[in-house]
Design an enzyme around this catalytic site. Structure first.
Site, short mmCIF file in Angstrom:
data_model
loop_
_atom_site.label_atom_id
_atom_site.label_comp_id
_atom_site.label_asym_id
_atom_site.label_seq_id
_atom_site.Cartn_x
_atom_site.Cartn_y
_atom_site.Cartn_z
N HIS A 1 -3.84 -9.43 -5.19
CA HIS A 1 -5.17 -9.23 -4.59
C HIS A 1 -6.20 -8.73 -5.59
CE1 HIS A 1 -2.85 -8.70 -0.56
NE2 HIS A 1 -3.08 -9.97 -0.83
N THR B 1 5.47 -1.94 2.20
CA THR B 1 4.74 -3.01 2.86
C THR B 1 5.43 -3.37 4.17
OG1 THR B 1 4.06 -5.33 2.73
CG2 THR B 1 5.98 -4.69 1.42
N ALA C 1 0.81 -1.22 0.00
CA ALA C 1 0.00 0.00 0.00
C ALA C 1 0.84 1.27 0.00
CB ALA C 1 -0.94 -0.01 1.21
#
Length: 234
Positions: free
Chosen positions: A118, A187, A21
């Protein structure tokens, strides 16, 4: 680009990027686990539960209300990190980008070999007939987005309780095993199973770029505590 990272990449034959992210926060997409992140906001139902397969099936309208409010990243643009990685791929150094993000910004920047562990908000499929829909259909829908066949359209993102795509995982591990340089950025390496794939790296240079400490800091060739875009930007 940080000169230390540049020097390592210049001598690498097979570099792979593994990002989380923190790669997209400089594009205005908040992360999940920081003090201001989604998981530290107050909701009547936890984000983990609302983003689960069970909640999607049993509370579909509430799922989409939350999803459309919190997961819409369509206005975000690639930042210097995304652009630099695409350029290094064009030069033949970066062989693959493995990402835990679902925003599609690596592809928008020009990266071609992107493995989305994801999934992506930009891909959406009908549950029944598998007809494809782009993200605008989801985020502009009034209530639950439905297919022309009448069934629900599901975002192609991996929800809690769902397994990661087997082929994507195998390809990611293959690249990590082949790499002589692995850049891990943005991360905390605490989200599994994705974080566990880094253990397959047996190359020479492990570069960690993250604001906070990670479990692999002691094994890194280079550890940098700066924003990813500032470190990798051209």
């Amino acid at each position: 680009m940080d000169s230390r990272v540049g020097e390592i990449l210049e001598t690498s034959r097979y570099a792979v990027f593994f990002g989380g992210a923190g790669v997209s926060t400089e594009s205005g997409i908040p992360d999940f686990r920081s003090k201001d992140g989604l998981y530290n906001q107050k909701f009547s139902v936890s984000p983990e539960e609302m983003l689960s397969h069970t909640y999607f099936v049993n509370h579909t309208a509430e799922f989409f209300r939350f999803y459309k409010e919190k997961m819409n990243c369509l206005r975000a643009k690639p930042n210097p990190a995304h652009l630099s990685l695409a350029e290094w791929e064009r030069r033949g150094v970066i062989k693959a980008v493995i990402t835990q993000n679902i925003d599609g910004l690596h592809q928008m920047a020009g990266s071609r070999c992107v493995l989305e562990l994801h999934g992506s908000v930009r891909r959406n499929y009908c549950y029944r007939c598998r007809k494809f829909y782009d993200a605008d259909v989801i985020f502009s829908a009034d209530g639950v987005p439905t297919c022309t066949c009448g069934d629900v359209i599901k975002p192609d993102v991996v929800l809690y309780e769902e397994a990661l795509d087997t082929n994507t995982v195998k390809e990611a591990i293959r690249h990590i095993e082949s790499a002589d340089t692995l850049i891990v950025a943005g991360t905390s390496l605490t989200v599994y199973p994705a974080a566990g794939y880094v253990q397959y790296f047996r190359g020479e240079n492990l570069i960690l770029i993250n604001r906070d400490p990670t479990p692999l800091d002691g094994q890194a060739t280079l550890c940098i505590r700066e924003p990813v875009g500032e470190v990798l930007g051209m």
